[in-house]
Design an enzyme around this catalytic site. Structure first.
Site, PDB file in Angstrom:
ATOM      1  CB  ALA A 156      27.116 -56.774   1.175  1.00 20.03           C
ATOM      2  CE  LYS A 157      24.245 -48.590   0.800  1.00 23.14           C
ATOM      3  NZ  LYS A 157      25.275 -47.690   0.286  1.00 23.14           N
TER       4      LYS A 157
END
Ligand code: PMP
Length: 304
Positions: A156-157
């Site tokens: 995930a960012k």
């Protein structure tokens, strides 16, 4: 950095200088945000955004991973990204979507905090320098380890997790290198501070798997497809620091970095100390794909 005229904020086009937040914004305190980085390119048929639906889908996955309810479906975000390029009269540029918890909670539980989504865009040249793209960059293995999947979601960012990348980048630059490579907690190679890593050995292209704690890069997936369609053998493999030193070629991929050769790692030349043939082919194919010159990959482009 260059500025532009407007930033999309939950459906409104807000003048750049008015696109501000309160100092008690939850995400400022605890890193409760998710973001994307996307590029738009000039093509013979006008400006096109590279793999836009994939980026917006990843934004949604990141938000789901960190429990941030997004108000806008992927289709709305796709259209907003097209509009932000148009209204800013950009023929090419970088697009930064960001969704974050804003006001309504100051304790750790963000449930009561509002969620704001913005999309900014501006002109942005090469991330690791024109010379880096041409001749290759110098990297070092960081003294910091990549965030582990037992503490964060590496695919995930999430904004908060980027302190890890920031420290690695700061250290690399402060000690005279262009970029950092991070080992994971097992001591294997994960990726750069903001890029995925590829290694060429005996003509085979290798890249660490998701299980090594990397971000599942969209440029990485594109390069894998472009080169395997050319007949190059591409494999995911757990890589060690020693593999870096034994490599014939090394390069980084990312939306900002595009395809950037590595000419030196930990003060050792990579191969002959200059970008090799597979790296050059990856750079060339990627540049052609993003600018609409490869009909087979036209579906990767969203025209503005
Ligand atoms: N790894 C990290 C940590 C990144 O921040 C990025 C940039 N998004 C990448 C890899 C490359 O991903 P992409 O090709 O999707 O930009």
């Amino acid at each position: 950095m260059e500025t532009s005229k407007f930033i999309w904020m939950d459906g409104a086009m807000v003048p750049w200088e008015d696109a501000t937040v309160h100092v008690l914004t939850h995400a400022l305190h605890y890193g409760t945000g998710v973001f994307e980085g996307i590029r738009a390119y000039e093509t013979p048929d006008g400006t096109a955004i590279f793999r836009l639906p994939e980026h917006m889908a990843r934004l949604h996955r990141s938000a789901k991973a960190y429990g941030i309810p997004l108000a806008h479906p992927v289709e709305v975000l796709i259209e907003a990204a097209r509009q932000i390029i148009k209204i800013n009269e950009l023929e090419a540029g970088y697009i930064r979507p960001l969704a974050f918890h804003e006001l309504g909670a100051i304790g750790l539980n963000p449930a009561a905090a509002t969620v704001k989504t913005i999309i900014a865009a501006w002109r942005w040249g090469t991330y690791l320098g024109d010379e880096g793209v041409a001749k290759g960059i110098r990297v070092r293995v960081s003294s910091w380890r990549r965030i582990h999947q037992s503490s964060f979601v590496p695919i995930a960012k999430g904004t908060g997790q980027y302190l890890n990348s920031v420290m690695a980048k700061q250290e690399a630059v402060a000690t005279g290198y262009d970029e950092a490579l991070l080992l994971n907690m097992d001591g294997n190679i994960s990726e750069g501070s903001g890029e995925n890593l590829f290694l060429v050995r005996d003509g085979v292209l290798l890249t660490p798997p998701i299980a090594s704690g990397i971000l599942d890069g969209i440029t990485r997936a594109s390069v894998v497809q472009l080169l395997s369609d050319e007949g190059v053998t591409v494999r995911e493999a757990t890589l060690t620091r020693g593999d870096l030193y034994a490599a014939d070629e090394l390069f980084l991929t990312g939306t900002a970095a595009e395809v950037t050769p590595i000419r030196e790692v930990d003060d050792r030349p990579v191969g002959k100390g200059e970008p090799g043939p597979v790296t050059r082919r990856a750079q060339d194919l990627f540049a052609q794909a993003v600018t609409g010159k490869l009909p087979a990959y036209r579906s990767w482009l969203t025209y503005v």
